[in-house]
Design a protein around this motif. Sequence first.
Motif, mmCIF file in Angstrom:
data_model
loop_
_atom_site.group_PDB
_atom_site.id
_atom_site.type_symbol
_atom_site.label_atom_id
_atom_site.label_comp_id
_atom_site.label_asym_id
_atom_site.label_seq_id
_atom_site.Cartn_x
_atom_site.Cartn_y
_atom_site.Cartn_z
ATOM 1 N N ALA A 15 0.844 -1.198 0.000
ATOM 2 C CA ALA A 15 0.000 0.000 0.000
ATOM 3 C C ALA A 15 0.881 1.250 0.000
ATOM 4 O O ALA A 15 1.959 1.261 0.594
ATOM 5 N N LEU A 16 0.395 2.283 -0.683
ATOM 6 C CA LEU A 16 1.132 3.560 -0.719
ATOM 7 C C LEU A 16 0.148 4.674 -0.360
ATOM 8 O O LEU A 16 -0.841 4.904 -1.067
ATOM 9 N N MET A 17 0.414 5.342 0.753
ATOM 10 C CA MET A 17 -0.510 6.378 1.201
ATOM 11 C C MET A 17 -0.359 7.634 0.344
ATOM 12 O O MET A 17 0.743 8.107 0.099
ATOM 13 N N ASN A 18 -1.503 8.155 -0.087
ATOM 14 C CA ASN A 18 -1.536 9.359 -0.925
ATOM 15 C C ASN A 18 -2.475 10.391 -0.306
ATOM 16 O O ASN A 18 -3.396 10.044 0.437
ATOM 17 N N GLY A 19 -2.218 11.655 -0.645
ATOM 18 C CA GLY A 19 -3.104 12.723 -0.180
ATOM 19 C C GLY A 19 -2.986 12.972 1.311
ATOM 20 O O GLY A 19 -3.965 13.300 1.985
ATOM 21 N N ILE A 20 -1.776 12.818 1.825
ATOM 22 C CA ILE A 20 -1.556 12.927 3.268
ATOM 23 C C ILE A 20 -1.345 14.387 3.665
ATOM 24 O O ILE A 20 -0.690 15.148 2.957
ATOM 25 N N ASP A 21 -1.910 14.762 4.802
ATOM 26 C CA ASP A 21 -1.659 16.074 5.405
ATOM 27 C C ASP A 21 -0.541 15.883 6.426
ATOM 28 O O ASP A 21 -0.717 15.200 7.429
ATOM 29 N N GLN A 22 0.604 16.467 6.140
ATOM 30 C CA GLN A 22 1.772 16.229 6.993
ATOM 31 C C GLN A 22 1.609 16.803 8.395
ATOM 32 O O GLN A 22 2.354 16.441 9.292
ATOM 33 N N ASN A 23 0.652 17.722 8.557
ATOM 34 C CA ASN A 23 0.472 18.313 9.891
ATOM 35 C C ASN A 23 -0.399 17.447 10.794
ATOM 36 O O ASN A 23 -0.619 17.783 11.945
ATOM 37 N N SER A 24 -0.911 16.363 10.268
ATOM 38 C CA SER A 24 -1.729 15.488 11.113
ATOM 39 C C SER A 24 -0.970 14.160 11.292
ATOM 40 O O SER A 24 0.002 13.894 10.580
ATOM 41 N N ASP A 25 -1.434 13.358 12.240
ATOM 42 C CA ASP A 25 -0.751 12.066 12.410
ATOM 43 C C ASP A 25 -1.523 10.940 11.717
ATOM 44 O O ASP A 25 -1.422 9.781 12.074
ATOM 45 N N VAL A 26 -2.282 11.335 10.676
ATOM 46 C CA VAL A 26 -3.108 10.355 9.971
ATOM 47 C C VAL A 26 -2.244 9.260 9.332
ATOM 48 O O VAL A 26 -2.639 8.080 9.314
ATOM 49 N N PHE A 27 -1.062 9.627 8.823
ATOM 50 C CA PHE A 27 -0.237 8.621 8.145
ATOM 51 C C PHE A 27 0.115 7.482 9.098
ATOM 52 O O PHE A 27 -0.082 6.309 8.777
ATOM 53 N N ASN A 36 7.103 3.147 3.481
ATOM 54 C CA ASN A 36 7.465 4.146 4.492
ATOM 55 C C ASN A 36 7.302 5.550 3.938
ATOM 56 O O ASN A 36 7.027 6.482 4.674
ATOM 57 N N ASN A 37 7.507 5.689 2.630
ATOM 58 C CA ASN A 37 7.319 6.986 1.984
ATOM 59 C C ASN A 37 5.850 7.160 1.624
ATOM 60 O O ASN A 37 5.130 6.181 1.400
ATOM 61 N N PHE A 38 5.414 8.411 1.557
ATOM 62 C CA PHE A 38 4.023 8.693 1.172
ATOM 63 C C PHE A 38 4.015 9.944 0.304
ATOM 64 O O PHE A 38 5.033 10.656 0.190
ATOM 65 N N LEU A 39 2.857 10.207 -0.312
ATOM 66 C CA LEU A 39 2.701 11.418 -1.121
ATOM 67 C C LEU A 39 1.713 12.343 -0.418
ATOM 68 O O LEU A 39 0.585 11.937 -0.109
ATOM 69 N N SER A 40 2.162 13.571 -0.169
ATOM 70 C CA SER A 40 1.273 14.544 0.484
ATOM 71 C C SER A 40 0.222 15.053 -0.495
ATOM 72 O O SER A 40 0.446 15.057 -1.716
ATOM 73 N N GLN A 41 -0.877 15.546 0.044
ATOM 74 C CA GLN A 41 -1.839 16.288 -0.767
ATOM 75 C C GLN A 41 -1.131 17.568 -1.216
ATOM 76 O O GLN A 41 -0.586 18.298 -0.380
ATOM 77 N N SER A 42 -1.118 17.820 -2.511
ATOM 78 C CA SER A 42 -0.305 18.943 -2.982
ATOM 79 C C SER A 42 -0.812 19.474 -4.315
ATOM 80 O O SER A 42 -1.151 18.694 -5.214
ATOM 81 N N THR A 43 -0.825 20.804 -4.426
ATOM 82 C CA THR A 43 -1.234 21.385 -5.714
ATOM 83 C C THR A 43 -0.218 21.035 -6.802
ATOM 84 O O THR A 43 -0.565 21.013 -7.980
ATOM 85 N N GLU A 92 12.236 3.689 -2.835
ATOM 86 C CA GLU A 92 11.707 2.559 -2.045
ATOM 87 C C GLU A 92 11.165 1.470 -2.974
ATOM 88 O O GLU A 92 11.346 0.279 -2.722
ATOM 89 N N MET A 93 10.526 1.874 -4.073
ATOM 90 C CA MET A 93 10.079 0.871 -5.065
ATOM 91 C C MET A 93 11.283 0.093 -5.593
ATOM 92 O O MET A 93 11.222 -1.129 -5.760
ATOM 93 N N GLY A 94 12.368 0.834 -5.871
ATOM 94 C CA GLY A 94 13.593 0.189 -6.368
ATOM 95 C C GLY A 94 14.090 -0.864 -5.383
ATOM 96 O O GLY A 94 14.515 -1.951 -5.795
ATOM 97 N N LEU A 95 14.016 -0.577 -4.091
ATOM 98 C CA LEU A 95 14.458 -1.549 -3.085
ATOM 99 C C LEU A 95 13.565 -2.793 -3.100
ATOM 100 O O LEU A 95 14.046 -3.921 -2.999
ATOM 101 N N TYR A 96 12.258 -2.584 -3.244
ATOM 102 C CA TYR A 96 11.357 -3.744 -3.340
ATOM 103 C C TYR A 96 11.706 -4.592 -4.560
ATOM 104 O O TYR A 96 11.736 -5.816 -4.491
ATOM 105 N N LEU A 97 11.984 -3.912 -5.685
ATOM 106 C CA LEU A 97 12.290 -4.667 -6.911
ATOM 107 C C LEU A 97 13.612 -5.414 -6.779
ATOM 108 O O LEU A 97 13.733 -6.557 -7.223
ATOM 109 N N GLU A 98 14.589 -4.777 -6.135
ATOM 110 C CA GLU A 98 15.864 -5.475 -5.891
ATOM 111 C C GLU A 98 15.636 -6.688 -5.010
ATOM 112 O O GLU A 98 16.222 -7.742 -5.214
ATOM 113 N N GLY A 99 14.760 -6.521 -4.011
ATOM 114 C CA GLY A 99 14.444 -7.617 -3.084
ATOM 115 C C GLY A 99 13.873 -8.825 -3.812
ATOM 116 O O GLY A 99 14.070 -9.968 -3.395
ATOM 117 N N GLN A 100 13.200 -8.591 -4.959
ATOM 118 C CA GLN A 100 12.621 -9.688 -5.738
ATOM 119 C C GLN A 100 13.705 -10.576 -6.334
ATOM 120 O O GLN A 100 13.465 -11.722 -6.641
#
Length: 216
Positions: A142-154, A170-177, A206-214
């Motif tokens: 799972a990859l979290m998207n639309g995260i508000d970094q000021n909250s502890d939702v992640f 471990n990485n996520f994408l913030s909600q961002s214009t 991080e995706m690269g690390l998963y692919l290397e792990g394969q």
Amino acid sequence: MTKVITFASPKGGVGKSSLCINTAAYFFASNYSVVVIDTDPQMSSYDWIAESDDPLLKHITAFHISSEQEIAHFIGETDSDIVCLDMEGNLYNSMGFCLAIADLVVVPCRPSRDDLVGLAWVKKLSEAAFADHPDSNARVVALMNGIDQNSDVFSHVKRQITQDGMEVFNNFLSQSTEIAESNINRVSALNILGKSSKEIVGIGQEMGLYLEGQDN
Ligand SMILES: Nc1ncnc2c1ncn2[C@@H]1O[C@H](COP(=O)(O)OP(=O)(O)OP(=O)(O)O)[C@@H](O)[C@H]1O
Ligand SMILES: [Mg+2]
């Protein structure tokens, strides 16, 4: 050897196409050869690339292919390092196939209950798909998207997903214009050189690390 990253969720609007295009740009910028397969009849990823003047995206070819046979043939024949495969936001027949042929299944998820349900669907469908395709090597993350970094939702949602038996980036994408603008202007977020660009690089690494792990 070609690595296939499938961007999957039956839930619409979670960020599959945005992450597909932006991580394709990341891998190209990291000296990999990259193609995009868009299986979605809406052709969002295909059009994004086709209409783009972005210096990274111009080097990436997108194909709109929806038949399982043609996707399998394409992946068998391509000499690209990375195939980014964008799926439609729907429960449809080829979903299991697109999960099973992946090396890495990325399931974008916004912090909402509906998206968590979408995640559970991918988990269930991938288990069924892997039973049908015992040679499948895919990791489903799972990859979290639309995260508000000021909250502890992640951290809350990450803990919940992990308790439900699924891995989370471990990485996520913030909600961002910047992400919204990258779509509107048909560029990659890497081109905008803001906070989203740094996040995409972290996600790509991080995706690269998963692919290397394969390979181990
Ligand atoms: N992190 C973000 N910040 C701001 N806007 C975002 C973000 N992620 C996605 N969006 C916007 O949300 C909308 C939906 O994103 P996207 O098209 O990537 O989702 P999708 O899962 O591919 O949708 P579909 O299921 O319809 O194919 C787009 O307008 C996109 O620009
Ligand atoms: Mg899409």
